[in-house]
Design an enzyme around this catalytic site. Sequence first.
Site, PDB file in Angstrom:
ATOM      1  N   VAL A  32       0.816  -1.222   0.000  1.00  0.00           N
ATOM      2  CA  VAL A  32       0.000   0.000   0.000  1.00  0.00           C
ATOM      3  C   VAL A  32       0.845   1.266   0.000  1.00  0.00           C
ATOM      4  O   VAL A  32       0.323   2.367  -0.208  1.00  0.00           O
ATOM      5  CB  VAL A  32      -0.982   0.027   1.196  1.00  0.00           C
ATOM      6  CG1 VAL A  32      -1.841  -1.222   1.214  1.00  0.00           C
ATOM      7  CG2 VAL A  32      -0.253   0.186   2.516  1.00  0.00           C
ATOM      8  N   HIS A  91      11.958  -1.178   5.327  1.00  0.00           N
ATOM      9  CA  HIS A  91      12.249  -2.253   4.376  1.00  0.00           C
ATOM     10  C   HIS A  91      12.482  -1.581   3.026  1.00  0.00           C
ATOM     11  O   HIS A  91      11.733  -0.682   2.639  1.00  0.00           O
ATOM     12  CB  HIS A  91      11.068  -3.224   4.303  1.00  0.00           C
ATOM     13  CG  HIS A  91      11.258  -4.386   3.373  1.00  0.00           C
ATOM     14  ND1 HIS A  91      12.485  -4.961   3.117  1.00  0.00           N
ATOM     15  CD2 HIS A  91      10.358  -5.080   2.620  1.00  0.00           C
ATOM     16  CE1 HIS A  91      12.328  -5.968   2.272  1.00  0.00           C
ATOM     17  NE2 HIS A  91      11.065  -6.048   1.944  1.00  0.00           N
TER      18      HIS A  91
END
Length: 339
Positions: free
Chosen positions: A88, A111
């Site tokens: 998202v 990440h």
Amino acid sequence: MAEPLKMVYEKDAPLDGLKGKTVAIIGFGSQGHAHAQNMRDSGLKVIVANRRDSANGRLAIEKGFDPTSVEDAVKAADLVILTLPDEVQPEVYEKSVAPFLKAGKTLGVTHGFNVHFKTIVPPADVDVILVAPKGPGHLVRSEFEKGGGVPCLLAVHQDASGTARATGLAWANGVGGARSGIIETTFKDECETDLFGEQAVLCGGLASLIKAGFETLTEAGYPPEMAYFECVHEVKLIVDLIYQGGLDYMRYSISNTAEYGDLTRGPRVVNADTKAEMKKILTEIQTGQFAREFREEYKGGMKNFKRLYEADNSHPVEVTGRHLRKMMPWLKAKEPPKA
């Protein structure tokens, strides 16, 4: 083989890089709640962006934050940390982050997925950094509360200000990572090794090994309960030994019978063919094939993802496990929340 990476500890990772600045945590989920609380407890100014009427929004309020919109958080912050799910992030970034990500600000991620595979492309006049704790968010929080910390990876993708590394060190220290060590790396190495570990060993590889072992025993006529204990329950006991002292300590701690079986039969299960498939998986990660596939899956409504999940959720090993865990209250068994 590559040179060992160097570790950075608290004395070389001062909080000064974020003193007097505002940190915005976008999403109060698994990693977000830990980063927000740990950095606040470290004396840094932290604001949280999350829908107030959601479970995570209510949790943020319970923990003493006043959740705001993503747009307002980005406007107010010097360091904007995206902790939303990978799939998202691009949409939220384009709509609510990019228009307010002005020169001199820093974009942070936990990440490297979207930045490395260019589904998020930050402007050239902002710093882009990564701090990735090597553990789930609840552990990042609980270890911090105990006075310890989870080791963190630190990477600088873009250093427009010349101070990106100092900001990253302060962030990693703020979440507790400098207590156990900060490892400096690159977005590429963090992203690709993380995906490979999840797919081939920690999640995909282990889950498939467990199911195959369970099926082999039950198809041979052994009770599912016995198969569960041997192929699932005792995995934690072995992993804990490896965690504490590596493979050598695990082998020292088990019987000679088990150790001989390990050394002679293990390579027959995970063999050259298995490693060849692992190399294919790594290539799919390195070329961006997996990232593209995952993006298409998300755009298509995650239909295949949901189908595979439901099939595994009703697998006999899961059915047996849910039954047995109810008989072992000391485990404090957990189930994922229902949607």
